[in-house]
Design a protein around this motif. Structure first.
Motif, PDB file in Angstrom:
ATOM      1  N   THR A  21       2.455   6.826  -4.304  1.00 47.07           N
ATOM      2  CA  THR A  21       1.307   5.913  -4.297  1.00 47.07           C
ATOM      3  C   THR A  21       0.996   5.346  -2.920  1.00 47.07           C
ATOM      4  N   GLY A  22       1.942   5.424  -1.990  1.00 41.99           N
ATOM      5  CA  GLY A  22       1.770   4.776  -0.700  1.00 41.99           C
ATOM      6  C   GLY A  22       2.338   3.370  -0.727  1.00 41.99           C
ATOM      7  N   ASN A  23       2.876   2.938   0.406  1.00 45.09           N
ATOM      8  CA  ASN A  23       3.479   1.611   0.483  1.00 45.09           C
ATOM      9  C   ASN A  23       2.415   0.524   0.461  1.00 45.09           C
ATOM     10  N   PRO A  24       2.756  -0.628  -0.128  1.00 44.11           N
ATOM     11  CA  PRO A  24       1.858  -1.778   0.025  1.00 44.11           C
ATOM     12  C   PRO A  24       1.938  -2.283   1.461  1.00 44.11           C
ATOM     13  N   LEU A  65       3.199  -4.298   4.345  1.00 39.51           N
ATOM     14  CA  LEU A  65       4.544  -4.856   4.525  1.00 39.51           C
ATOM     15  C   LEU A  65       4.443  -6.284   5.053  1.00 39.51           C
ATOM     16  N   THR A  66       3.749  -7.091   4.265  1.00 38.79           N
ATOM     17  CA  THR A  66       3.542  -8.507   4.577  1.00 38.79           C
ATOM     18  C   THR A  66       3.953  -9.311   3.356  1.00 38.79           C
ATOM     19  N   ALA A  67       3.981 -10.635   3.507  1.00 39.03           N
ATOM     20  CA  ALA A  67       4.345 -11.489   2.376  1.00 39.03           C
ATOM     21  C   ALA A  67       3.366 -11.306   1.218  1.00 39.03           C
ATOM     22  N   ASP A  68       2.066 -11.199   1.524  1.00 39.62           N
ATOM     23  CA  ASP A  68       1.078 -11.005   0.458  1.00 39.62           C
ATOM     24  C   ASP A  68       1.213  -9.622  -0.170  1.00 39.62           C
ATOM     25  N   GLY A  69       1.358  -8.569   0.688  1.00 38.92           N
ATOM     26  CA  GLY A  69       1.417  -7.217   0.148  1.00 38.92           C
ATOM     27  C   GLY A  69       2.654  -6.966  -0.693  1.00 38.92           C
ATOM     28  N   LEU A  70       3.820  -7.275  -0.168  1.00 39.40           N
ATOM     29  CA  LEU A  70       5.053  -7.060  -0.930  1.00 39.40           C
ATOM     30  C   LEU A  70       5.153  -8.034  -2.101  1.00 39.40           C
ATOM     31  N   GLY A  71       4.625  -9.261  -1.921  1.00 36.70           N
ATOM     32  CA  GLY A  71       4.631 -10.210  -3.035  1.00 36.70           C
ATOM     33  C   GLY A  71       3.810  -9.693  -4.211  1.00 36.70           C
ATOM     34  N   SER A  72       2.627  -9.169  -3.932  1.00 42.00           N
ATOM     35  CA  SER A  72       1.796  -8.608  -5.003  1.00 42.00           C
ATOM     36  C   SER A  72       2.484  -7.422  -5.677  1.00 42.00           C
ATOM     37  N   PHE A  73       3.134  -6.578  -4.860  1.00 39.40           N
ATOM     38  CA  PHE A  73       3.847  -5.433  -5.393  1.00 39.40           C
ATOM     39  C   PHE A  73       4.958  -5.868  -6.348  1.00 39.40           C
ATOM     40  N   LEU A  74       5.738  -6.861  -5.943  1.00 40.14           N
ATOM     41  CA  LEU A  74       6.852  -7.322  -6.786  1.00 40.14           C
ATOM     42  C   LEU A  74       6.353  -7.968  -8.070  1.00 40.14           C
ATOM     43  N   ARG A  75       5.275  -8.748  -7.970  1.00 37.96           N
ATOM     44  CA  ARG A  75       4.735  -9.374  -9.189  1.00 37.96           C
ATOM     45  C   ARG A  75       4.128  -8.334 -10.131  1.00 37.96           C
ATOM     46  N   GLN A  76       3.542  -7.291  -9.590  1.00 35.23           N
ATOM     47  CA  GLN A  76       2.896  -6.278 -10.432  1.00 35.23           C
ATOM     48  C   GLN A  76       3.906  -5.539 -11.296  1.00 35.23           C
ATOM     49  N   GLY A 127      10.829  17.031   1.490  1.00 33.86           N
ATOM     50  CA  GLY A 127       9.866  17.104   2.585  1.00 33.86           C
ATOM     51  C   GLY A 127       9.866  15.821   3.387  1.00 33.86           C
ATOM     52  N   SER A 128       8.701  15.406   3.852  1.00 32.35           N
ATOM     53  CA  SER A 128       8.577  14.241   4.717  1.00 32.35           C
ATOM     54  C   SER A 128       8.334  12.987   3.879  1.00 32.35           C
ATOM     55  N   TYR A 129       9.209  11.990   4.045  1.00 31.61           N
ATOM     56  CA  TYR A 129       9.080  10.719   3.324  1.00 31.61           C
ATOM     57  C   TYR A 129       8.792   9.600   4.327  1.00 31.61           C
ATOM     58  N   LYS A 130       7.768   8.819   4.048  1.00 30.96           N
ATOM     59  CA  LYS A 130       7.460   7.661   4.881  1.00 30.96           C
ATOM     60  C   LYS A 130       8.272   6.478   4.374  1.00 30.96           C
ATOM     61  N   MET A 131       9.085   5.912   5.230  1.00 30.05           N
ATOM     62  CA  MET A 131       9.973   4.822   4.839  1.00 30.05           C
ATOM     63  C   MET A 131       9.313   3.460   5.093  1.00 30.05           C
ATOM     64  N   PRO A 132       9.747   2.431   4.341  1.00 29.82           N
ATOM     65  CA  PRO A 132      10.703   2.534   3.241  1.00 29.82           C
ATOM     66  C   PRO A 132      10.070   3.148   2.002  1.00 29.82           C
ATOM     67  N   VAL A 133      10.894   3.857   1.224  1.00 33.87           N
ATOM     68  CA  VAL A 133      10.452   4.380  -0.063  1.00 33.87           C
ATOM     69  C   VAL A 133      10.922   3.388  -1.116  1.00 33.87           C
TER      70      VAL A 133
END
Length: 266
Positions: free
Chosen positions: A248-251, A253-264, A225-231
């Motif tokens: 879950t939805g993307n974090p 797309l900022t240094a804080d958001g993607l940084g938290s995602f990678l650390r998690q 179906g429909s995918y919101k990128m990036p996946v």
């Protein structure tokens, strides 16, 4: 005499006109009937009844109506999936092998028992864990549409099995604005350190309608179906899904958001 001749001539012309009128009326009725039949045929082929060509155009319309930064991935065709035998069920062992492995093979009559039991085998020493590498690698933005996504994924999983890092799958497209925003953050020094410390990044193009790459996406993010990128999908070293931003939805797309995602998920 001449008057009778004139009357007969006028009567003949009226008779001929009387014959022509029904013929013309019949021709008009035939044309009307043919027009009604043609209209009925067109009604049967109205837009409410999809044909092969109308189905293709409907799919094009649905793709053109997608929100910016999304891509339509068709669902998998179950009839095209090859039947693969399950690898979890071991083959039954032969009776002789079972007796041998269990140590229950009967001894011949009259044989002497063993004088002494065999010495227990020394316990193997646990293998030293391979430390994670921290060498910084250059980040390459964008998605290579000619790259073999499955080959890149297999190489990342082999590396993860060796060093214990996670595998980060990044599905996107070169024309996707959200993907460009994420690439900009991934290329920053602090975020790149997080990537190199804990992940093997695999960028897979899904913007060029590559059916092989669609299959990889459907394998780890089921449905279609429909995918919101990036996946963004994080895999453990054995290849199991830990998180999937399609669900879950993307974090941010900022240094804080993607940084938290990678650390998690590191």
């Amino acid at each position: 005499m001449s008057s009778r001749a004139h009357r007969s001539a006028r009567h003949g012309r009226r008779s001929r006109r009387g014959v022509r009128i029904p013929v013309i009326a019949g021709a008009v009725a035939t044309v009307v009937a043919l027009g009604a039949a043609w209209a009925g045929t067109q009604a049967l082929r109205s837009p409410g009844t999809p044909t092969a060509s109308s189905g293709a155009s409907a799919e094009v319309r649905s793709e053109s109506e997608l929100a910016p930064g999304t891509v339509f991935v068709p669902p998998a065709d179950p009839s095209s999936a090859p039947a693969t035998p399950s690898a979890s069920a071991p083959a039954p062992a032969s009776p002789a092998a079972a007796r041998s492995s269990a140590g229950t093979s009967p001894s011949p009559a009259g044989s002497k028992p063993a004088a002494a039991a065999a010495a227990p085998a020394a316990k193997p020493k646990p293998a030293a864990s391979t430390p994670k590498t921290t060498a910084k690698t250059a980040f390459t933005p964008g998605y290579d549409s000619a790259a073999d996504g499955q080959q890149a994924l297999d190489a990342a999983l082999r590396a993860a099995a060796a060093d214990g890092k996670q595998v980060l799958l990044d599905f996107g497209a070169n024309w996707c604005g959200n993907c460009k925003a994420a690439d900009k953050v991934f290329g920053q020094s602090a975020t790149n350190v997080l990537l190199n410390d804990s992940y093997h990044l695999v960028k897979i193009d899904i913007g060029s309608q590559n059916s092989a790459n669609f299959s990889i996406l459907r394998k780890y993010s089921t449905g279609g179906g429909s995918y919101k990128m990036p996946v963004l999908i994080v895999l453990s070293p054995p290849g199991t899904v830990r998180t999937d931003t399609h669900q879950t939805g993307n974090p941010a797309l900022t240094a804080d958001g993607l940084g938290s995602f990678l650390r998690q998920w590191s």
